[in-house]
Design an enzyme around this catalytic site. Structure first.
Site, PDB file in Angstrom:
ATOM      1  N   CYS A  71      -2.145  -4.361   3.637  1.00 26.49           N
ATOM      2  CA  CYS A  71      -2.009  -5.226   2.462  1.00 26.49           C
ATOM      3  C   CYS A  71      -1.221  -6.466   2.852  1.00 26.49           C
ATOM      4  CB  CYS A  71      -1.282  -4.497   1.339  1.00 26.49           C
ATOM      5  SG  CYS A  71      -0.937  -5.526  -0.091  1.00 26.49           S
ATOM      6  N   GLU A 118      -8.931   1.993   1.814  1.00 26.60           N
ATOM      7  CA  GLU A 118      -7.707   2.769   1.540  1.00 26.60           C
ATOM      8  C   GLU A 118      -6.508   1.866   1.744  1.00 26.60           C
ATOM      9  OE1 GLU A 118      -4.239   5.237   3.176  1.00 26.60           O
ATOM     10  OE2 GLU A 118      -5.415   3.633   4.086  1.00 26.60           O
ATOM     11  N   ARG A 164      -1.960   7.376  -2.219  1.00 23.16           N
ATOM     12  CA  ARG A 164      -2.664   6.210  -1.696  1.00 23.16           C
ATOM     13  C   ARG A 164      -3.756   5.810  -2.682  1.00 23.16           C
ATOM     14  NH1 ARG A 164       1.142   6.001   1.026  1.00 23.16           N
ATOM     15  NH2 ARG A 164       1.325   5.721   3.293  1.00 23.16           N
TER      16      ARG A 164
END
Length: 331
Positions: A71, A118, A164
């Site tokens: 991210c 993910e 997650r």
């Protein structure tokens, strides 16, 4: 039917393991040299390096894209400049400079029928929700995928509290439901090795430091500090920093200071099979397993995705698209 899939930000191949029963991996990418070593040892191939340097046209055609991407903050600098110059811009343009952009450009070029992404659960709340809003707009509005997401906790499958976010998309508007993860899973003691080298036991100096650090923060009302694991329950989340002092998951020992998990125990904690080869140093192994997916969770998602593709049940909704706002309207 065998499905062709690609493994981006592959790490040590946790997502690949989950999808191999359903097809063949036709491309993998991972920039970290030590992770590449582990990948080669277990899959017999070296992943390509930095995905940012790879032209999407050079990636083989595939049915499913897999990516456990890091991210990064999205910068919208330049958008106002484009507007002032009268240049069109979209959400995809605004993600340039992030690693999500590389996933998006590959999806745009190759048009696979499905994907699985993910990330950490905080992706949804990052930058007051704007980051995830941007990601979803790209996937749905610009790339035309039907998108589902869920935050799943692995603790019902492995003895670890690990939440997650999983993002699943299909090129066709087909129905999909995430798997139900059991509430209660195996106990931590079930993954521990019987004979563990003394080198994993904390030194007196480190143990004293961790205790004083926790005590100091407890006086301030903070919950920071080491975590002494309950062997009959589940552990804290294993992180990539575990190699530093092992403090987040410490195993109690009678008559001794507590100890770190061994790399093999970390592999088990993430649901890797016993046959999975650990060929790197302990430091590198801790980072790799801390960064990995919990394999059994992805296995269940993979099963549900394949079932959804093969069932091919179309949802009875159409997408009303407004820039910056997504909403469903029943036909």
């Amino acid at each position: 039917m065998l499905y062709r899939f690609i493994d981006l930000f592959a790490g040590i191949g946790g997502m690949r393991l989950a999808f191999e029963p359903y097809g063949i991996c036709v491309f993998s990418s991972e920039w970290d040299i030590k992770a590449q070593e582990t990948y080669i040892a277990n899959f017999g191939e070296k992943p390509y390096g930095d995905i940012r340097t790879i032209d999407a046209k050079d990636i083989p055609d595939h049915d499913i894209l897999l990516a456990g991407f890091p991210c990064q903050p999205f910068s919208i600098a330049g958008v106002s400049k484009k507007k002032s110059l009268g240049r069109p811009h979209g959400f995809l343009d605004e993600t340039q400079g992030t690693l999500f952009f590389d996933i998006a450009r590959i999806l745009k070029e190759k048009q696979p029928q499905a994907f699985l992404l993910e990330n950490v659960k905080n992706l949804k709340s990052h930058d007051k929700g704007r980051t995830y809003h941007m990601i979803k707009n790209v996937l749905e509005y610009e790339l035309g995928y039907t998108v589902y997401d869920a935050v799943l906790n692995a603790k019902g499958l492995v003895p670890q509290n690990r939440e997650r976010i999983y993002i699943v998309g299909f090129k066709k508007p087909i129905k999909f439901e995430f798997p139900k993860i059991p509430e209660k899973g195996p106990a931590l003691h079930t993954i521990l090795e019987e004979n563990v080298d003394d080198k994993y036991t904390l030194s007196d100096k480190l143990w004293e430091y961790l205790q004083s650090y926790k005590e100091k923060h407890a006086k301030k009302g903070n919950g920071f500090g080491y975590g002494l694991a309950d062997l009959n329950s589940y552990s804290r989340t294993l992180s990539a920093r575990y190699y530093k002092d092992g403090s987040e998951i410490l195993i109690p020992q009678k008559g001794k200071n507590p100890r770190r998990l061994t790399p093999r125990e970390c592999a088990r904690l993430q649901g890797f099979p016993e046959t999975f080869k650990i060929v790197v140093s302990n430091t590198a192994a801790y980072k790799q397993f801390g960064n990995s997916v919990a394999v059994p969770v992805v296995q269940l998602i993979a099963e549900k995705m394949i079932q959804a593709i093969e069932k091919d049940e179309i949802i009875e909704n159409k997408l009303n698209v407004k820039e910056g706002n997504m909403e469903y309207a029943t036909k």
